[in-house]
Design a protein around this motif. Structure first.
Motif, mmCIF file in Angstrom:
data_model
loop_
_atom_site.group_PDB
_atom_site.id
_atom_site.type_symbol
_atom_site.label_atom_id
_atom_site.label_comp_id
_atom_site.label_asym_id
_atom_site.label_seq_id
_atom_site.Cartn_x
_atom_site.Cartn_y
_atom_site.Cartn_z
ATOM 1 N N MET A 153 -16.233 2.640 14.070
ATOM 2 C CA MET A 153 -14.820 2.468 14.415
ATOM 3 C C MET A 153 -14.171 1.483 13.440
ATOM 4 O O MET A 153 -14.632 0.363 13.284
ATOM 5 N N ARG A 154 -13.115 1.928 12.810
ATOM 6 C CA ARG A 154 -12.356 1.063 11.917
ATOM 7 C C ARG A 154 -11.225 0.410 12.698
ATOM 8 O O ARG A 154 -10.508 1.087 13.434
ATOM 9 N N VAL A 155 -11.062 -0.892 12.529
ATOM 10 C CA VAL A 155 -9.981 -1.617 13.188
ATOM 11 C C VAL A 155 -9.100 -2.241 12.112
ATOM 12 O O VAL A 155 -9.576 -3.014 11.276
ATOM 13 N N VAL A 156 -7.817 -1.898 12.147
ATOM 14 C CA VAL A 156 -6.850 -2.375 11.163
ATOM 15 C C VAL A 156 -5.921 -3.375 11.827
ATOM 16 O O VAL A 156 -5.331 -3.079 12.877
ATOM 17 N N THR A 214 -10.177 5.091 14.801
ATOM 18 C CA THR A 214 -9.393 4.064 14.116
ATOM 19 C C THR A 214 -8.516 3.364 15.138
ATOM 20 O O THR A 214 -7.836 4.020 15.931
ATOM 21 N N CYS A 252 -4.897 -1.316 19.991
ATOM 22 C CA CYS A 252 -6.207 -1.060 20.599
ATOM 23 C C CYS A 252 -6.773 -2.263 21.338
ATOM 24 O O CYS A 252 -7.797 -2.129 22.025
ATOM 25 N N LEU A 261 -6.771 8.024 16.632
ATOM 26 C CA LEU A 261 -6.096 6.764 16.328
ATOM 27 C C LEU A 261 -5.588 6.159 17.621
ATOM 28 O O LEU A 261 -4.959 6.849 18.423
ATOM 29 N N ARG A 313 -2.264 9.719 6.649
ATOM 30 C CA ARG A 313 -3.265 10.531 7.351
ATOM 31 C C ARG A 313 -2.676 11.212 8.579
ATOM 32 O O ARG A 313 -1.709 10.736 9.170
ATOM 33 N N HIS A 324 -10.535 13.284 14.709
ATOM 34 C CA HIS A 324 -10.085 11.959 14.283
ATOM 35 C C HIS A 324 -9.117 11.406 15.334
ATOM 36 O O HIS A 324 -8.156 12.087 15.719
ATOM 37 N N ILE A 354 -3.292 4.750 6.251
ATOM 38 C CA ILE A 354 -3.108 5.319 7.588
ATOM 39 C C ILE A 354 -1.806 6.113 7.647
ATOM 40 O O ILE A 354 -1.735 7.163 8.292
ATOM 41 N N SER A 383 -14.325 10.250 14.758
ATOM 42 C CA SER A 383 -13.876 9.272 13.776
ATOM 43 C C SER A 383 -12.788 8.433 14.440
ATOM 44 O O SER A 383 -11.725 8.962 14.789
ATOM 45 N N ARG A 441 -13.562 -5.294 16.496
ATOM 46 C CA ARG A 441 -14.600 -5.051 15.491
ATOM 47 C C ARG A 441 -15.974 -5.456 16.016
ATOM 48 O O ARG A 441 -16.966 -4.739 15.832
#
Length: 253
Positions: A94-97, A71, A52, A48, A111, A46, A108, A69, A84
């Protein structure tokens, strides 16, 4: 935004990564590619990335290491949206917050990640001149101290996880003090334009719970020769492998 007038689509890693970027404002160059190359992620882990941007570093890592994984956290809405879209364009899960790294969402904050990557703004707000382009200004200077980036990264790392960061060489003292108070097994690699030139950038790695002694790695030399002699590329073979083929930048043992 209109893609015809305000965006470009640029190729990284010899075309393995396609990236929409603003035509004006902060644009990714070789730095996020080097950051990705220096992040020793393994399939199934994972990752992070704090700040980004349009997703260049995470997507270059995705192209090199399968099964990650991913993020990304990005506070500027335009860049979060680009990240995104770029994830979809490159087939990355890919998750973008969209968030300030100092105020991460609860899912987050609870985690732990095997790797945290960061390419913080290069210039100290107190010692730099603001850019007229707001996105570029935030990317290059921002208003979050380096110590906050390191503090957040350390909290988000799982035990034995790695932080990998790229930064201007003259800001290394601003990194090492908070870094060595929070993490261990610190390694630094200088990036020199050419042999005999002063380093312009550094890549720093540290490990949560690490106890190894500080290591100054051999420098990475970007260009062949002591000076620029002709038009065209002059990258060293190692750098070409990273930039064109998605090669890694291994750390010593």
């Amino acid at each position: 935004m209109s893609s015809e007038t305000t965006e470009t689509c640029d190729a990284f890693l010899g075309g393995r990564v396609q990236l929409y970027q603003p035509a004006d404002g902060y644009r990714a160059g070789v730095d996020p590619v080097m950051l990705a190359a220096a992040t020793p992620a393994q399939p199934g882990q994972h990752v992070l990335e704090l700040g980004c941007g349009a997703g260049a570093a995470l997507l270059c890592l995705h192209a090199r290491v399968a099964g990650l994984s991913l993020t990304g956290v990005e506070m500027q809405p335009m860049y979060a949206d680009l990240a995104r879209r770029n994830a979809a364009l490159n087939g990355a899960d890919m998750r973008v917050v969209e968030a300030d790294l100092r105020h991460l969402p609860p899912d987050i904050k609870t985690r732990g990640f095997d790797h945290v990557m960061a390419n913080p703004p290069y210039y100290d707000r107190a010692r730099s001149t603001s850019s007229l382009n707001a996105g570029r200004d935030m990317a290059l200077a921002g208003d979050t101290p380096l110590s906050d980036w390191i503090d957040v990264a350390a909290k988000r790392l799982a035990p034995k996880g790695y932080l990998t960061m790229i930064q201007k060489a003259d800001r290394l003292p601003d990194i090492l003090t908070p870094l060595m108070a929070r993490l261990g097994s610190v390694r630094v690699r200088a990036i020199q334009p050419r042999v005999g030139r002063v380093a312009e950038l550094v890549i720093v790695q540290a490990r949560k719970g690490g106890r190894a002694a500080f290591v100054m790695e051999p420098p990475l030399i970007m260009h062949e020769g002591e000076r620029h002699l002709r038009d065209g590329e002059s990258y060293t073979a190692q750098v070409l492998t990273i930039l064109r083929e998605g090669g890694d930048l291994p750390w010593g043992h």
